[in-house]
Design a protein around this motif. Structure first.
Motif, short mmCIF file in Angstrom:
data_model
loop_
_atom_site.label_atom_id
_atom_site.label_comp_id
_atom_site.label_asym_id
_atom_site.label_seq_id
_atom_site.Cartn_x
_atom_site.Cartn_y
_atom_site.Cartn_z
N ARG A 162 30.26 44.43 21.25
CA ARG A 162 29.47 43.25 21.59
C ARG A 162 30.21 42.33 22.57
O ARG A 162 29.59 41.56 23.29
N GLN A 163 31.53 42.39 22.57
CA GLN A 163 32.32 41.56 23.49
C GLN A 163 32.62 42.25 24.81
O GLN A 163 33.30 41.69 25.66
N LEU A 164 32.09 43.46 25.00
CA LEU A 164 32.38 44.21 26.21
C LEU A 164 32.12 43.42 27.50
O LEU A 164 32.98 43.41 28.37
N PRO A 165 30.99 42.73 27.64
CA PRO A 165 30.78 41.95 28.87
C PRO A 165 31.85 40.88 29.09
O PRO A 165 32.32 40.70 30.21
N GLU A 166 32.23 40.19 28.03
CA GLU A 166 33.25 39.15 28.17
C GLU A 166 34.61 39.74 28.50
O GLU A 166 35.36 39.18 29.30
N ILE A 167 34.92 40.88 27.89
CA ILE A 167 36.19 41.56 28.19
C ILE A 167 36.19 42.01 29.65
O ILE A 167 37.16 41.82 30.38
N ALA A 168 35.08 42.60 30.09
CA ALA A 168 34.97 43.05 31.48
C ALA A 168 35.14 41.88 32.44
O ALA A 168 35.86 41.99 33.44
N ASP A 169 34.49 40.76 32.15
CA ASP A 169 34.60 39.59 33.01
C ASP A 169 36.04 39.08 33.06
O ASP A 169 36.52 38.65 34.12
N ALA A 170 36.74 39.14 31.93
CA ALA A 170 38.14 38.70 31.90
C ALA A 170 39.02 39.64 32.72
O ALA A 170 39.95 39.20 33.40
N VAL A 171 38.72 40.95 32.68
CA VAL A 171 39.48 41.92 33.49
C VAL A 171 39.25 41.63 34.97
O VAL A 171 40.19 41.61 35.77
N VAL A 172 38.00 41.39 35.35
CA VAL A 172 37.66 41.07 36.75
C VAL A 172 38.41 39.82 37.19
O VAL A 172 38.97 39.77 38.29
N SER A 173 38.43 38.81 36.33
CA SER A 173 39.11 37.56 36.65
C SER A 173 40.62 37.79 36.82
O SER A 173 41.23 37.27 37.75
N LYS A 174 41.22 38.58 35.94
CA LYS A 174 42.65 38.89 36.04
C LYS A 174 42.94 39.66 37.33
O LYS A 174 43.95 39.38 38.00
N ALA A 175 42.09 40.60 37.68
CA ALA A 175 42.29 41.39 38.90
C ALA A 175 42.19 40.48 40.13
O ALA A 175 43.01 40.59 41.05
N ALA A 176 41.23 39.58 40.14
CA ALA A 176 41.09 38.65 41.28
C ALA A 176 42.31 37.74 41.36
O ALA A 176 42.84 37.51 42.45
N SER A 177 42.75 37.23 40.23
CA SER A 177 43.94 36.37 40.22
C SER A 177 45.17 37.11 40.73
O SER A 177 45.98 36.53 41.45
N ALA A 178 45.29 38.39 40.37
CA ALA A 178 46.43 39.18 40.83
C ALA A 178 46.41 39.33 42.35
O ALA A 178 47.45 39.50 42.98
N ARG A 179 45.21 39.26 42.94
CA ARG A 179 45.06 39.35 44.40
C ARG A 179 45.00 37.95 45.03
O ARG A 179 44.70 37.82 46.21
N ASN A 180 45.20 36.90 44.20
CA ASN A 180 45.13 35.51 44.64
C ASN A 180 43.76 35.18 45.23
O ASN A 180 43.65 34.59 46.32
N PHE A 183 32.94 46.18 35.37
CA PHE A 183 31.99 45.11 35.64
C PHE A 183 30.56 45.67 35.69
O PHE A 183 29.64 45.13 35.06
N ARG A 184 30.38 46.76 36.42
CA ARG A 184 29.04 47.34 36.55
C ARG A 184 28.51 47.86 35.21
O ARG A 184 27.34 47.69 34.88
N PHE A 185 29.39 48.50 34.43
CA PHE A 185 28.98 48.99 33.12
C PHE A 185 28.59 47.83 32.22
O PHE A 185 27.59 47.90 31.51
N ALA A 186 29.36 46.76 32.25
CA ALA A 186 29.06 45.59 31.42
C ALA A 186 27.71 44.99 31.77
O ALA A 186 26.95 44.58 30.88
N ARG A 187 27.37 44.94 33.07
CA ARG A 187 26.07 44.41 33.47
C ARG A 187 24.95 45.35 33.01
O ARG A 187 23.90 44.89 32.58
N ALA A 188 25.16 46.65 33.09
CA ALA A 188 24.16 47.61 32.60
C ALA A 188 24.00 47.48 31.08
O ALA A 188 22.89 47.53 30.56
N PHE A 189 25.11 47.27 30.40
CA PHE A 189 25.11 47.08 28.95
C PHE A 189 24.28 45.86 28.58
O PHE A 189 23.48 45.89 27.65
N GLU A 190 24.46 44.76 29.34
CA GLU A 190 23.69 43.54 29.08
C GLU A 190 22.20 43.73 29.37
O GLU A 190 21.36 43.18 28.66
N ALA A 191 21.90 44.48 30.40
CA ALA A 191 20.51 44.65 30.83
C ALA A 191 19.73 45.66 30.00
O ALA A 191 18.51 45.63 29.97
N ASN A 192 20.45 46.54 29.31
CA ASN A 192 19.80 47.61 28.57
C ASN A 192 20.02 47.41 27.08
O ASN A 192 21.06 47.80 26.54
#
Length: 180
Positions: A89-107, A33-42
């Motif tokens: 180019r899809q790295l931010p979207e992939i990262a966001d999907a991983v974050v969402s999956k991890a949150a869902s796994a933790r309910n 998530f952090r890398f994706a945000r840095a990628f978007e900002a830079n």
């Protein structure tokens, strides 16, 4: 789901599954998530990692140089896999999907919070509690330091955006005073 979304979902599922199997999901999803945000900002980082005119070993070396010794080896592998597969180019979207999956796994649900300054653990905990009380769900807060935010916070939970910034309040006051 459109084709691009299924591709993103496929990459996210692969990263999620490996990180979970390695018992490193919390750390990998946070670092990704952090890398994706840095990628978007830079913009320069985005150009260099996504420029296929730059040979692949050089682009992968950029990832290793930026993250080596600071990130979990699985995070480096995941980002390298995305770059190597031509999906930079899809790295931010992939990262966001991983974050969402991890949150869902933790309910839990995820709230992305943009702030001009970093929030400490106590502030993040209090914010997660307040958002959880208003939504009725437990919330994982992901903080993005964004210098464009002038005072206050912008919170995004799914399709809901709460703009509590000073700039937004000033705009509301200006609109109220001018009648338009």
């Amino acid at each position: 789901m459109v084709s691009g979304d299924s591709t993103i979902e496929g990459y996210a599922q692969a990263v999620f599954s490996v990180a979970q199997a390695e018992e490193a999901l919390d750390r990998v999803e946070d670092e990704l998530f952090r890398f994706a945000r840095a990628f978007e900002a830079n913009a320069d980082l985005g150009r260099r990692l996504g420029d296929e005119a730059i040979d692949l070993p050089t682009r992968l070396a950029i990832v290793r140089d930026l993250l080596g010794g600071r990130a979990h080896p699985q995070t480096i592998s995941a980002i390298s896999y995305i770059v190597q597969s031509g999906r930079t180019r899809q790295l931010p979207e992939i990262a966001d999907a991983v974050v969402s999956k991890a949150a869902s796994a933790r309910n839990r649900d995820v709230a992305e919070v943009r702030s001009a300054v970093p929030l400490d653990e106590e502030q993040t905990r209090r914010l997660a509690t307040a958002l959880g009380q208003s939504s009725g769900r437990q919330i994982d807060v992901k903080v993005v330091v964004d210098p464009d935010v002038v005072g206050g916070l912008i919170v995004r939970m799914g399709d809901t955006v709460i703009d509590g910034t000073v700039a937004r309040r000033l705009q509301e006051m200006r609109t109220a005073l001018t009648g338009g």
